[in-house]
Write a protein that holds these residues in place. Structure first.
Motif, short mmCIF file in Angstrom:
data_model
loop_
_atom_site.label_atom_id
_atom_site.label_comp_id
_atom_site.label_asym_id
_atom_site.label_seq_id
_atom_site.Cartn_x
_atom_site.Cartn_y
_atom_site.Cartn_z
N CYS A 177 0.89 -1.15 0.00
CA CYS A 177 0.00 0.00 0.00
C CYS A 177 0.93 1.21 0.00
O CYS A 177 1.47 1.57 1.05
N TRP A 178 1.15 1.78 -1.16
CA TRP A 178 2.17 2.81 -1.29
C TRP A 178 1.88 4.02 -0.39
O TRP A 178 0.74 4.48 -0.31
N LYS A 179 2.92 4.51 0.26
CA LYS A 179 2.80 5.68 1.12
C LYS A 179 2.76 6.95 0.27
O LYS A 179 3.23 6.97 -0.87
N GLU A 180 2.22 7.99 0.87
CA GLU A 180 2.12 9.26 0.16
C GLU A 180 3.47 9.74 -0.33
O GLU A 180 3.61 10.21 -1.47
N GLU A 181 4.51 9.62 0.53
CA GLU A 181 5.83 10.11 0.12
C GLU A 181 6.41 9.29 -1.03
O GLU A 181 7.16 9.82 -1.87
N GLU A 182 6.07 8.01 -1.10
CA GLU A 182 6.53 7.19 -2.22
C GLU A 182 5.86 7.62 -3.51
O GLU A 182 6.51 7.75 -4.56
N LEU A 183 4.57 7.85 -3.45
CA LEU A 183 3.84 8.29 -4.63
C LEU A 183 4.28 9.68 -5.07
O LEU A 183 4.30 9.98 -6.27
N ARG A 184 4.64 10.50 -4.11
CA ARG A 184 5.09 11.85 -4.46
C ARG A 184 6.38 11.79 -5.27
O ARG A 184 6.58 12.57 -6.22
N LYS A 185 7.27 10.87 -4.93
CA LYS A 185 8.51 10.71 -5.70
C LYS A 185 8.21 10.27 -7.13
O LYS A 185 8.86 10.71 -8.07
N VAL A 186 7.23 9.38 -7.27
CA VAL A 186 6.82 8.96 -8.61
C VAL A 186 6.32 10.16 -9.40
O VAL A 186 6.69 10.38 -10.56
N ALA A 187 5.46 10.96 -8.77
CA ALA A 187 4.87 12.12 -9.45
C ALA A 187 5.94 13.12 -9.86
O ALA A 187 5.89 13.68 -10.97
N GLU A 188 6.89 13.35 -8.99
CA GLU A 188 7.96 14.30 -9.31
C GLU A 188 8.80 13.82 -10.48
O GLU A 188 9.15 14.60 -11.38
N THR A 189 9.11 12.53 -10.48
CA THR A 189 9.90 11.96 -11.57
C THR A 189 9.14 12.01 -12.88
O THR A 189 9.68 12.43 -13.92
N ALA A 190 7.89 11.59 -12.86
CA ALA A 190 7.08 11.58 -14.08
C ALA A 190 6.91 13.00 -14.62
O ALA A 190 7.01 13.23 -15.84
N SER A 191 6.65 13.94 -13.75
CA SER A 191 6.44 15.33 -14.16
C SER A 191 7.70 15.91 -14.80
O SER A 191 7.62 16.64 -15.80
N ARG A 192 8.85 15.58 -14.23
CA ARG A 192 10.12 16.10 -14.75
C ARG A 192 10.32 15.71 -16.21
O ARG A 192 10.93 16.46 -16.97
N HIS A 193 9.82 14.55 -16.58
CA HIS A 193 10.12 14.02 -17.91
C HIS A 193 8.89 13.92 -18.81
O HIS A 193 8.97 13.37 -19.90
N GLY A 222 -2.40 15.41 -13.04
CA GLY A 222 -2.37 15.04 -14.45
C GLY A 222 -2.51 13.55 -14.68
O GLY A 222 -2.47 13.08 -15.82
N ALA A 223 -2.70 12.80 -13.60
CA ALA A 223 -2.76 11.34 -13.69
C ALA A 223 -4.11 10.88 -14.23
O ALA A 223 -5.10 11.61 -14.21
N ILE A 224 -4.11 9.65 -14.68
CA ILE A 224 -5.34 8.96 -15.11
C ILE A 224 -5.56 7.82 -14.13
O ILE A 224 -4.65 7.00 -13.91
N THR A 225 -6.75 7.74 -13.54
CA THR A 225 -7.03 6.74 -12.52
C THR A 225 -8.11 5.79 -13.00
O THR A 225 -9.11 6.21 -13.58
N CYS A 226 -7.88 4.50 -12.73
CA CYS A 226 -8.87 3.46 -13.06
C CYS A 226 -9.44 2.90 -11.76
O CYS A 226 -8.69 2.46 -10.88
#
Length: 386
Positions: A177-193, A222-226
């Protein structure tokens, strides 16, 4: 209420994919539950059946109100009906999203081990599977867990040929169950690129005590959620799911792909089931279910520790799908699956389905007595290998 999860009708001979694909075995494999759904869902479906006419379905206001109200109140995830596209399931949704947003030959990033239909959805759209394997962490308690490889994710997102990332939140089969801080790192990386994240959140209601689901879109707008109630309320056969994105341009492209793939219509029972599931009565039933699943997990973990301590399980933070390390037994997961079927009369999923040999996945969403018998059969075979 717990007794309703111990006493369930037989599914054999009902056309059940889980039970009738291989009659006579204990099926601890495909991810549906052996419990009857919430009484409020059954009653809603009964009312719809009593009407007696099952023509084409107009998805009405109550559907959107139930969906948006549930996620706003329960998870702090706010979106409006204009952001929603309904479809027949999360897998068709993911396939349509890839079709809409990635060109053939482009890469789609996945974090393995991961849900097997991610692979087929990517391949079927002519795209490349780009793996960023999760990193296993062994714990002092004797189990293990996974974390994301952020350096690997950075490198893959930086490649302009990779335009999408499929996120499994919570993660199947790793049980995270991903933590908020883990998901935030994903978002930052995805946004950068400039990588778009598609988050499969079908298991979002099935967290274990002490763990909290964070909707990825509350971090990355900017994510798409299913989304779908199917896993939590055991209604997968009713075929209903939703794609949520605030972008008009992206939503139009996905809607075109949904229509191209001919998964734009839903059946009346799926609509009624969602409305009933996302209600106060549905929530009451869901909380009882979560408690029962947790007790099944504690039972499974204890039995594993007693009978096969050399086969640790991943820490189960969410889902009802324990992930077990069989690498010490010296047998491949596919071979073990067949031996358990043929010699033990029990069916599990091999880790190869999810991109990792040396593991099996169990489904513990069944009455305790059935789970106990299934585990006994597994242990009997595995002990001959240890």
């Amino acid at each position: 209420m717990e007794n309703i999860f111990d006493n369930v009708p037989s599914r054999s001979g009902t056309g059940s994919y889980k039970w009738d694909s291989r009659p006579g075995i204990i099926p601890l494999w495909v991810a549906d539950m052996d419990f009857t759904t919430a009484p409020c869902v059954i009653e809603a479906l009964r009312r719809r059946v009593d009407h007696g006419i099952f023509g084409y379905t107009l998805v009405r206001d109550e559907y959107y109100e139930a969906l948006t109200g549930w996620f706003a109140k329960r998870h702090g995830y706010t979106f409006d009906r204009g952001s929603v596209i309904y479809t027949s399931g999360v897998v068709p949704a993911i396939s349509a999203i890839i079709k809409a947003l990635a060109r053939p030959g482009e890469g789609v990033i996945v974090q393995t081990p991961v849900y097997n239909c991610f692979f087929s959805s990517i391949r079927n759209n002519g795209c490349r599977i780009v793996e960023n394997p999760l990193l296993r962490i062994d714990t002092e308690e004797g189990d293990f867990t996974y974390v994301m490889d952020y350096d690997g994710l950075e490198s893959l997102c930086a490649d302009p040929a990779n335009r999408l990332l499929l996120l499994c939140n919570p993660h199947n089969p790793a049980g995270r169950c991903w933590k908020e801080e883990e998901l935030r790192k994903v978002a930052e990386t995805a946004s950068r690129h400039g990588v778009t994240v598609v988050s499969d959140e079908i298991h979002c209601e099935l967290t274990m005590p002490g763990y909290s689901y964070t909707p990825y879109a509350t971090i990355d707008n900017g994510a798409i959620t299913c989304l779908s109630p199917s896993k939590a309320f055991n209604t997968a056969g009713l075929q209903i799911a939703n794609i949520v994105t605030p972008s008009d341009e992206i939503r139009a492209r996905i809607d075109r792909a949904i229509n191209d793939n001919e998964v734009c219509d839903v059946n009346p029972f799926g609509v009624e089931a969602l409305i009933a599931s996302y209600s106060p009565d549905g929530l009451k039933w869901l909380e009882a279910l979560r408690a029962y699943l947790h007790s099944n997990w504690l039972f499974t973990r204890r039995r594993l520790a007693e009978e096969l301590p050399q086969c640790p399980a991943a820490r189960l933070e969410a889902t009802y799908l324990p992930w077990i390390d069989i690498s010490s037994l010296g047998i491949g997961a596919d071979t073990l699956e067949q031996r358990l079927l043929e010699e033990g009369g029990v069916w599990v999923n091999p880790g190869t389905m999810y991109g990792s040999d040396g593991y099996i996945r169990l489904n513990i969403a069944c009455p305790r007595a059935l789970l106990s018998e299934g585990l006994d059969r597994i242990f009997k075979i595995l002990k001959t290998l240890s």
